[in-house]
Scaffold this active site. Structure first.
Site, short mmCIF file in Angstrom:
data_model
loop_
_atom_site.label_atom_id
_atom_site.label_comp_id
_atom_site.label_asym_id
_atom_site.label_seq_id
_atom_site.Cartn_x
_atom_site.Cartn_y
_atom_site.Cartn_z
N HIS A 1 57.67 23.06 51.56
CA HIS A 1 56.65 23.78 50.69
C HIS A 1 57.98 23.33 49.04
O HIS A 1 58.73 23.00 49.35
CB HIS A 1 56.22 25.15 50.26
CG HIS A 1 55.42 24.95 51.91
ND1 HIS A 1 54.63 25.82 52.05
CD2 HIS A 1 54.73 24.16 53.03
CE1 HIS A 1 53.33 25.09 52.42
NE2 HIS A 1 53.52 24.19 52.85
N ALA A 2 57.30 23.85 48.02
CA ALA A 2 57.91 23.52 46.76
C ALA A 2 59.45 24.43 46.86
O ALA A 2 59.91 23.34 46.26
CB ALA A 2 57.43 24.97 45.88
#
Lengths: 95, 578
Positions: free
Chosen positions: A15-16
Site C-alpha cells: 500500500h501507500a
C-alpha cells in the site's frame, strides 16, 4: 539479469507507504527493476505501476533486476520485503 | 423581503472574519485540444508539458515549505505521493509517447495518460488505491490547466467571498491573486494543503461546510468566520452588527502592526534597513504591497525556466519579470539567474548521486552558455524597470566563475546585445568557499547577497530535508555567523552592499542579529516583513552590534541560541513597557 521470488508478508500489502518505500529504494539503483505478478510485468520504479499492481498480503511476486548494480539492488529490495517494509514503525522517510 | 439567515458550521481552517458578497465558484470542465500536432510542433508540446510539471513541482515544494511541521502524516503522505506521481518514469514515458507517436497536444496527452491509470485503479479492488484517484485527478487537472494556462477565475471579482464544493491548492493561489476576502468549501481533496496556503496568505477559510452550495447563491450577503468555523448566509441585522464589531476589534489589534509595516525599515536610532521580499511564483507578487516590502531582494526565476529559445518559456519569464518590476515600482529588484539543477534537463539522463554537490547554478550557466545569454538578453532588453535593477549569479565557489560570467557579459555588451546598461552585477554567497574568499571576489562585483539556507546546509554538511540530520541543520551555528561576518567585512572593505536573502532573515531575532553584523538589506518571505520591521525599531544599531558579536564569538550552537533568546526576551520587555 537476476530474478527472485518473494511473497508479500506485511499485513496491508503493497500500500501507500510500502509502495513509496519500494519505489524510492528502487530509484537508488541504476539497474532496471521489474515485478512480475499474475502475468503482469510492471516497472517497479513507477509508483503508478506499483499502485495498479495492488499486491495484497500473500501475493507472490517475481522480482527481476537487470543492470550494473543488480545484485545490490536485489539484496536491498528483498530486505525491504523481509522486514515487512518496517510496517510497525511510524517513521516517515525523507524523499 | 429579508431572506432567512442560515448558519452552517464547518472547520476553522484559517482565521479571520470577512463580510461581503458571495461568489459561487464552479469550475467548468476541462476542454482538451483535438488538433493533432505536426512534427515541428512536437518539441514545443514537450516543453509545455515539462514547464507545467515544473510549476506543479514547485507548488508542492512550496506547500511543504509553508507547512513545515504543521502537516500531519496523512497530509505529508499525500504530498509525497503527488511528488512521486510527477516523478513517475512510466507516466512520463507514456505522455511523451503520446506527443511523439500519436501527435497529441500536451494537454490531451497528459489527460489521457492519467486516465489510463485512473481506470486501472478504479478496477482495482483495493480501497486505499481507489482513494488515490482523487490525488491523481487533482495533479492531472493542475497539469492540464498549467499547460493550457487557463485562468479559470476570470470572472471572480476582487473582494468577493468565494464558496465552492472543493478547492485545490493551486486554485487558492490563484484566488489570492484576485484579492478575494475569504473562502468556504464543502469539502476538499487536498484540504490540509489548501488551509496551509490560506493561512500563509492571510485569507479566512472555512472548510467542510455541509450543503453550502445548495443554500447560497451568487451575490448573497454572507459572513465567513474563520475563527469559529462558520458560514452565515443572509445574516440578520443583529448578527451583522455583532460581526462588524468583532471585525473592528480584530482590525485594531492588527493596526499597529500594519502601521509599522507601512514605515520604512529602520533601527531605533534611525539606521535605515531596507526590508525586501523573496518571490518565486507570480501569485506571490501581490504580497509585496500587502506587506509593504521595499522591493524584491530575491526574484527566483526557475518556475518560469526556459532552455534556449522556447517561445512559451520566454514569454512566461517576461510576464513574470514585468509583473515583478511593476510591483517594485521605484524600489529595487534583484533577479537571480536560473538556479537549476541537472534534473531540469530531460536529456541529461544521468542521475546525479549527490545533486547538491553536483551540476547546478552557475556551473550549468557556464556549461550551457546559450542559456545564460538568452536569460541575460531577456532581462536586459526590457524597458519596464522603474527602480534599480540588480542581477545575481547563484552557486559561486571561486573568483574564476565570477570572471567568466563577467567576460560573457562584456562580450555581449560589446556586441550591442544588451540594451540596458545601468544595472548592478552581484553574486550569491551560499557556499563556504565564496564566503572565505569574499575579500578577493568583492572587487569584481557590485554587491553580495548571502543565501543562508544553502550556506547553512553546506557549512554544516546537513541536508535540511533529511529528518535524520535535521537537528544538525541549525542556523544559529556560530560557524554560519562567522562566514556571514567574513563576507560582510570583505564587502565593507570593497565598499559594496550586502544583503541576506535566506530564511534566516525572516526570523525577527536573527534579522536583528544580521543588522548587528552590519547587513543593511534583508529579503524574506513577504508575510514576515511586518514582524521584522517592528522588532528592528526597538533596538539601536549599537545594541544589535553587541548581541551579534556575542553570537560570532559563541563557542557552541547552544551558546549562540541562548544569545538570540536573550535578545527576544529583551524585545518582549520593551514591547510590554509601552
Amino acid at each position: 539479469m537476476i530474478k527472485k521470488k518473494v511473497t508479500v508478508t506485511n499485513p496491508s500489502g503493497l500500500h501507500a507507504r510500502p509502495a513509496s518505500a519500494l519505489v524510492r529504494k528502487a530509484s537508488d539503483f541504476k539497474s532496471e527493476f521489474h515485478i512480475h505478478m499474475y502475468g503482469y510485468r510492471i516497472n517497479a520504479k513507477s509508483i503508478l505501476g506499483v499502485m495498479t499492481l495492488a499486491a495484497e498480503f500473500g501475493a507472490e511476486l517475481e522480482l527481476e533486476f537487470d543492470g550494473p548494480d543488480e545484485k545490490e539492488a536485489m539484496d536491498a529490495i528483498v530486505k525491504l520485503f523481509e522486514d515487512n517494509f518496517h510496517e510497525s514503525e511510524n517513521g516517515q522517510q525523507n524523499s | 423581503m429579508q431572506k432567512k439567515e442560515i448558519i452552517i458550521g464547518g472547520l476553522n481552517s484559517a482565521p479571520g472574519i470577512a463580510i461581503g458578497k458571495s461568489f459561487v465558484y464552479n469550475p467548468v470542465g476541462i476542454m482538451l485540444s483535438t488538433k493533432p500536432v505536426s512534427d515541428d510542433e512536437k518539441l514545443g508540446e514537450r516543453d509545455k508539458y515539462f514547464s507545467a510539471k515544473r510549476i506543479i513541482q514547485i507548488e508542492i515544494k512550496k506547500i511543504a515549505q509553508l507547512s513545515d511541521d504543521r502537516l500531519d502524516d496523512d497530509a505529508r503522505r499525500i504530498l509525497d505521493i503527488g511528488r512521486e506521481i510527477l516523478d513517475d518514469p512510466e507516466l512520463e514515458k507514456g505522455i511523451l509517447n503520446r506527443i511523439d507517436s500519436d501527435a497529441e497536444q500536451a494537454d490531451r496527452a497528459v489527460y489521457e495518460e492519467f486516465q489510463k491509470y485512473i481506470d486501472r485503479l478504479n478496477l482495482s479492488g483495493n480501497s486505499f488505491f481507489r482513494e488515490r484517484i482523487i490525488d491523481l485527478r487533482d495533479i492531472r487537472d493542475r497539469l492540464v490547466r498549467a499547460i493550457q494556462q487557463k485562468s479559470l477565475l476570470m470572472e471572480i471579482k476582487d473582494d468577493s467571498l468565494v464558496v465552492s464544493k472543493d478547492i485545490s491548492p493551486s486554485e487558492i493561489i490563484q484566488f489570492a491573486r484576485r484579492n478575494i476576502k475569504a473562502m468556504a468549501s464543502e469539502q476538499g481533496g487536498l484540504t490540509s494543503h489548501a488551509s496551509i496556503i490560506a493561512n500563509s496568505m492571510g485569507i479566512p477559510f472555512v472548510l467542510g461546510a455541509k450543503d453550502l452550495l445548495d443554500r447560497v447563491e451568487c451575490g448573497d450577503q454572507i459572513i465567513v468566520d474563520g475563527n469559529a468555523g462558520r458560514v452565515i448566509i443572509n445574516p440578520a441585522e443583529e448578527t451583522l452588527e455583532d460581526y462588524k464589531t468583532l471585525q473592528r476589534i480584530e482590525a485594531e489589534t492588527d493596526k499597529s502592526m500594519r502601521e509599522i509595516a507601512r514605515n520604512p525599515g529602520q533601527t531605533k536610532d534611525g539606521q535605515r534597513i531596507v526590508i525586501q521580499a523573496n518571490v518565486e511564483l507570480e501569485a506571490e507578487i501581490d504580497r509585496i504591497q500587502k506587506y509593504h516590502a521595499e522591493g524584491i531582494g530575491l526574484l527566483r526565476t526557475e518556475a518560469y525556466f526556459f532552455d534556449g529559445d522556447s517561445d512559451k518559456g520566454v514569454h512566461d519569464q517576461e510576464v513574470f519579470l514585468r509583473r515583478a518590476a511593476e510591483a517594485c515600482g521605484t524600489n529595487g529588484l534583484t533577479v537571480r539567474l536560473f538556479d537549476v539543477g541537472g534534473d531540469k534537463f530531460p536529456d541529461y539522463a544521468k542521475q546525479e548521486k549527490n545533486p547538491f554537490l553536483g551540476w547546478r547554478g552557475v556551473r550549468i550557466l557556464l556549461d550551457k552558455r546559450e542559456m545564460l545569454r538568452s536569460q541575460l538578453r531577456l532581462i536586459l532588453n526590457q524597458n519596464f524597470y522603474k527602480g534599480p535593477l540588480q542581477i545575481m549569479v547563484p552557486m559561486i565557489t571561486n573568483v574564476e566563475e565570477v570572471l567568466e560570467v563577467k567576460d560573457e557579459i562584456e562580450k555581449m555588451t560589446a556586441a550591442g546585445e544588451l540594451k540596458k546598461t545601468d544595472w548592478e552585477f552581484g553574486i550569491m554567497i551560499e557556499v563556504p568557499s565564496a564566503a572565505i574568499l569574499a575579500e578577493h571576489i568583492a572587487p569584481h562585483v557590485d554587491f553580495f547577497s548571502i543565501g543562508t539556507n544553502d550556506l547553512t546546509q553546506y557549512t554544516l554538511a546537513a541536508d535540511r530535508g533529511n529528518p535524520l540530520v535535521q537537528s544538525l541543520y541549525r542556523y544559529m551555528h556560530p560557524a554560519v555567523w562567522r562566514l556571514i561576518r567574513l563576507s560582510n567585512l570583505a564587502a565593507q572593505r570593497s565598499r559594496i552592499p550586502v544583503s541576506v536573502c535566506g530564511e534566516l532573515a525572516s526570523d525577527p531575532g536573527a534579522a536583528c542579529l544580521l543588522v548587528g553584523l552590519g547587513v543593511r538589506k534583508l529579503s524574506m518571505a513577504a508575510p514576515a516583513v511586518p514582524a521584522v520591521k517592528k522588532m528592528l525599531r526597538k533596538f539601536t544599531s549599537a545594541e544589535l552590534e553587541k548581541y551579534a558579536s556575542q553570537v560570532t564569538s559563541a563557542k557552541s550552537v547552544t551558546e549562540a541560541a541562548v544569545i538570540r533568546h536573550s535578545l527576544l526576551d529583551e524585545y518582549e520587555l520593551r514591547t510590554e513597557d509601552q
